[in-house]
Design a protein around this motif. Sequence first.
Motif, PDB file in Angstrom:
ATOM      1  N   LEU A 340       0.834  -1.198   0.000  1.00 15.01           N
ATOM      2  CA  LEU A 340       0.000   0.000   0.000  1.00 15.01           C
ATOM      3  C   LEU A 340       0.868   1.247   0.000  1.00 15.01           C
ATOM      4  O   LEU A 340       0.656   2.181  -0.760  1.00 15.01           O
ATOM      5  CB  LEU A 340      -0.926  -0.008   1.224  1.00 15.01           C
ATOM      6  N   LYS A 341       1.884   1.221   0.858  1.00 15.26           N
ATOM      7  CA  LYS A 341       2.767   2.370   0.952  1.00 15.26           C
ATOM      8  C   LYS A 341       3.494   2.592  -0.369  1.00 15.26           C
ATOM      9  O   LYS A 341       3.599   3.721  -0.860  1.00 15.26           O
ATOM     10  CB  LYS A 341       3.768   2.121   2.072  1.00 15.26           C
ATOM     11  N   LEU A 343       2.523   1.728  -3.327  1.00 13.58           N
ATOM     12  CA  LEU A 343       1.574   2.246  -4.321  1.00 13.58           C
ATOM     13  C   LEU A 343       1.343   3.740  -4.122  1.00 13.58           C
ATOM     14  O   LEU A 343       1.396   4.524  -5.061  1.00 13.58           O
ATOM     15  CB  LEU A 343       0.247   1.486  -4.233  1.00 13.58           C
ATOM     16  N   LEU A 344       1.082   4.110  -2.861  1.00 12.04           N
ATOM     17  CA  LEU A 344       0.773   5.514  -2.585  1.00 12.04           C
ATOM     18  C   LEU A 344       1.962   6.416  -2.872  1.00 12.04           C
ATOM     19  O   LEU A 344       1.844   7.419  -3.571  1.00 12.04           O
ATOM     20  CB  LEU A 344       0.337   5.681  -1.122  1.00 12.04           C
TER      21      LEU A 344
END
Length: 730
Positions: A340-341, A343-344
């Motif tokens: 997630l990190k 991707l963000l």
Amino acid sequence: MKRLAIAGNPNCGKTSLFNNITGANYHVANYPGVTVEKKEAVIKHRNSEFKVVDLPGTYSLSPYSLEEVVARDYVVNEKPDVVIDVLDASNLERNLYMFIQFMELHVPVVIALNMMDVARKRNVEIDVKALEKILGAPVVETVARENKGTAQLLDEVSAYIDKGNDVSDFKISYGQDVDVVLDKMTPIIEENSFLTDKYPARWIALKYLENDEQVHAQGALYVDVHKQLLEMTDKLNAHLRATLKVTAENLIADYRYGYINSILKGVLVSEEKSLDRLYLSDKVDMVLTHRLFGPVFMLAFLYGIYEFTFWASEYPVGWLESFFGWLSKAVDAGLNEGMLKSLLVSGIIDGVGGVIGFAPLILFMFFAIAIMEDSGYMARTAYMLDRVFRLFGLQGNSVVSYIVSGGIAGGCAVPGVMAARTIKGEKERLITILTAPFMPCGAKLPVYALIIAAFFEHNRSTIMLGITLISWLLALSIARVLGFFVLKEKSSSAFVMELPPYRMPTLKGLTIHAWERCWMYVRKAGTVILAISILLWVLMTFPEMNDKQLAVFEAKASSIEQQYSRETVNEAESNAKNVSPSATELREKLREVDSEIAASGLANSVAGKTGRFLEPVTKYAGFDWKTNIALIGGIAAKEVVVSSLGTAYSLGEVDIEDSVPLAEALVSKSGWTLATAYSLLIFTLLYSPCFVTVVAIAKEGGSWYWALFTVVGYTSIAFIASVLTYQILA
Ligand code: GDP
Ligand code: MG
């Protein structure tokens, strides 16, 4: 709710009037299926609600251009309760042409007689009561720029709707020859209900005589009547050619102007006498469109535009860069390591953020271009370039296509390709469609801006002017070469360009124009580019390394760690300092391993493998595998070159504290040289148009063969040019 549409010639004050009516509180969309902008608003006037639509500005309702098709289709299909036709009172003759077409279409019209201040200044006095009577439509005087007459106009509109007017008896005589044929055609059309659900019968007959392609296409479904009408048209044309040496189409236009002239005779009380704006414009034009000085001024203006844009956007671009840098760090600190990190931070903030970061540049660029457009100088540019274009087998209307595509910078090739519809000759049309995509469009702009920021900080405007000139030169040269291969009919028609008088632009108008287009750019970054960036992040992240590959790095790391702990113990014994020099050094080594993991993760991904697969060839142009990924992404949309470079360098990043803005990374970490920068500029300029443009080329050019040629052929040309550039400079 009643529906209003605002129509009129370009520059007659439509947008100003629309803003007066709506208080600039409107919604922007596109007309279905095309990239013509549609502005809509719902307003209240004395307790009734109106939905107001701003139609594209056009000189007529013949389907010669996309704007004209859009305006006509809207009026025909949506049947607004009233069309407000905005007329420039200082230029009634040309403006009435469209009004007449509305009347023939049986559209209920209320006239806004705008620019009354200009008319007065030029001593043009109009008998409004008489005009109302002759035209059979309400006329309201307005000065849109000063918001005068807006309320009266809406009052008239309401009254007109309440009264329920019949507009079906308007008829112009087109002279003996044409009238006879029209009178024969009309009953045939009526009896067969041929397209009469949409259009008035006599209008359909007129359109056959005028060779209206859109009506032909719709009529062709009813074979018999269609054939009959075409035969009658041919017969009339043959007769007219023999007797008057004209076609029906020309004759009809002549009669319309004749009709307008007779109207004007009745309503123009006094004509201009004083030294007026037109006169002044002529004087200015003697200098600005001078054979020799004109082009010199033009180049100076362009340079000025770029200077202004870079100067004005420098700080805001920097602020956005800092903001996205801060955002990356904040997200990095706030989230645990993981997908997630990644991707963000790498996919979205460092990718899309890079594209949005250039929004101020786009805003100021469009502001400068709006000055050119609103003042009337843009029309002069097209006029002057017409001479140059003839040398390359193109014509003045091709200039318009090029400029819409971003010829000055910042347009879009999709409407540019569509604008080629106004070009009469098949050959010139196709060649224009095929070469317009070379222009520096709004999506290539951030790519150029990024490279300029990284490598040409000290001569930004010169490089940008160079890019523009090379774009035109290459586009025209390729047009010349294509001329040998495109075997289609050439047109001999002369290009007649109206030069509207110069006008002082208003700050409000400029701001609105610039803001609208900048907003489009930001919206695209937040939607299409975001989606493609996420996709590319996936391609740059997966497949992840397998355990065996990871084990190699883990072993390396743990051996360093063991060494580290051994040495710390030793050092703790010898001296009691907290961090010894060798400990820092070893920590550095551990980070190196981490960064090797990141790098081989990227190299192992689908995108990485593709990039590396091509590298043995692309290295001759100076492109490493990361650049290859970005350039392939750019075929989807050119902004993606920026966003995917951002993602690639972000994914290779171990410590966010270390990360620098992309432009700096390109200088310090990518191994790019000045030769790479030039090579990449040339490649971006020449290679495959973006996906949407390719579809537009296929549709407008009438064949996928040519569209495919622009993908494969242009990419090959681009590659050869880049290799030459790189090899000469490196
Ligand atoms: P559009 O192209 O029809 O949308 O026209 P705009 O509303 O953009 O107006 C073109 C230019 O004419 C702008 O510079 C306006 O400020 C100016 N303008 C609009 N209405 C008037 C008017 O009534 N009088 C004068 N003098 N200028 C006007
Ligand atoms: Mg406008």
